[in-house]
Design a protein around this motif. Structure first.
Motif, PDB file in Angstrom:
ATOM      1  N   ILE A 182       0.717  -1.106  -0.242  1.00 53.20           N
ATOM      2  CA  ILE A 182       0.021  -0.038  -0.006  1.00 53.20           C
ATOM      3  C   ILE A 182       0.872   1.261   0.105  1.00 53.20           C
ATOM      4  CG2 ILE A 182      -1.647   1.242   1.282  1.00 53.20           C
ATOM      5  CD1 ILE A 182      -2.991  -1.007   0.240  1.00 53.20           C
ATOM      6  N   ILE A 193      -6.260   2.912  -4.885  1.00 52.94           N
ATOM      7  CA  ILE A 193      -5.493   1.740  -4.355  1.00 52.94           C
ATOM      8  C   ILE A 193      -6.655   0.875  -3.685  1.00 52.94           C
ATOM      9  CG2 ILE A 193      -3.865   1.029  -2.714  1.00 52.94           C
ATOM     10  CD1 ILE A 193      -2.268   3.843  -3.092  1.00 52.94           C
ATOM     11  N   GLY A 195      -7.163  -1.768  -1.004  1.00 49.14           N
ATOM     12  CA  GLY A 195      -6.924  -2.799  -0.068  1.00 49.14           C
ATOM     13  C   GLY A 195      -7.372  -3.945  -0.011  1.00 49.14           C
ATOM     14  N   LEU A 205      -5.077  -0.848   6.423  1.00 46.89           N
ATOM     15  CA  LEU A 205      -4.835  -0.445   5.019  1.00 46.89           C
ATOM     16  C   LEU A 205      -5.132   0.815   4.575  1.00 46.89           C
ATOM     17  CD1 LEU A 205      -5.548  -4.097   3.467  1.00 46.89           C
ATOM     18  CD2 LEU A 205      -3.431  -3.168   4.261  1.00 46.89           C
ATOM     19  N   ALA A 210      -4.616   3.222   1.402  1.00 47.76           N
ATOM     20  CA  ALA A 210      -5.829   2.518   0.555  1.00 47.76           C
ATOM     21  C   ALA A 210      -7.047   3.395   0.509  1.00 47.76           C
ATOM     22  CB  ALA A 210      -5.935   1.027   1.099  1.00 47.76           C
TER      23      ALA A 210
END
Length: 228
Positions: A182, A193, A195, A205, A210
């Motif tokens: 991450i 992003i 997670g 995360l 994330a």
């Protein structure tokens, strides 16, 4: 404002296949053989290995620089243990239907996608053969540990993966299961992003970069791929 997504990059271990526990188990065996005078546990192994290259891990074990030849020997020692465990647990590490659906969706909609992984080439070839990954991925476009690239949390491997599919990381969606990954994707400048999985609590995360966290690809945010 997030950039339009025109590429997807997957981490491999713990994302495409649920095999993190196999890596952790094989690394635990390696640590116990190479450094028998210390108390090693799965929890201590988790803190040391995820997202890192074999070179980084072995140099942390010995606390010194190690030659390329020795890294290759030690890496193969570890990966033989991992591949044996993988074959023994093959039914538990198959691609699930939601993962395959996502691959097919990306392929059918002409969305470039690839993998960024700390695995070496010998393991990638093993995965391609045993999981038929060539149905979706081009081995030549995968960013992996070739001995020259910095491991996660450094951003290099994600930047390279984006370049391999002829796009910029700023236009890529990244899927990662580990904090180091991450951080790498966030540092690289990934547009979005995801997670993934159960290796870390989802709030952890998200704390490290994330945008969302999901437990399986059954809840993948397909809408992000269609935003104008």
């Amino acid at each position: 404002m997030q950039n339009k997504i025109n590429g997807v990059i997957f981490d491999f271990n713990g994302v495409i296949i649920n095999d993190s526990w196999l890596h952790e188990t094989s690394w635990l065996e390696v640590f116990r053989e190479l450094v028998p005078n210390k108390n090693h546990s799965i929890d201590s192994i988790k803190k040391l290995i995820h997202g890192r290259t074999n070179k980084d891990i072995f140099e942390s074990i010995y606390n010194k620089d190690i030659s390329t030849e020795e890294i290759e020997r030690l890496s193969e020692f570890k990966e033989q243990k991992y591949r044996l465990l993988f074959k023994e647990n093959l039914k538990q590490v198959q691609l699930d239907k939601h993962t395959i659906y996502l691959f097919e969706y990306l392929k059918n909609n002409d969305v470039p996608f690839t993998i960024a992984t700390a695995s070496g080439l010998s393991n990638l070839k093993f995965f391609f053969e045993i999981l038929s990954l060539s149905n979706w991925f081009d081995l030549d476009k995968i960013a992996y540990d070739d001995g020259t690239i910095l491991g996660k949390p450094e951003p290099d491997i994600y930047i390279k993966a984006a370049k391999n599919i002829s796009t910029n990381i700023e236009n890529c969606l990244v899927i990662e299961d580990a904090v180091s990954g991450i951080k790498a994707a966030h540092s690289a400048g990934a547009s979005y992003i995801v997670g993934f999985g159960v290796s870390y609590p989802h709030d952890v995360l998200i704390k490290h970069g994330a945008n969302i966290a999901i437990q399986s690809f059954s809840t993948f945010p397909y809408n992000k791929l269609n935003e104008k």
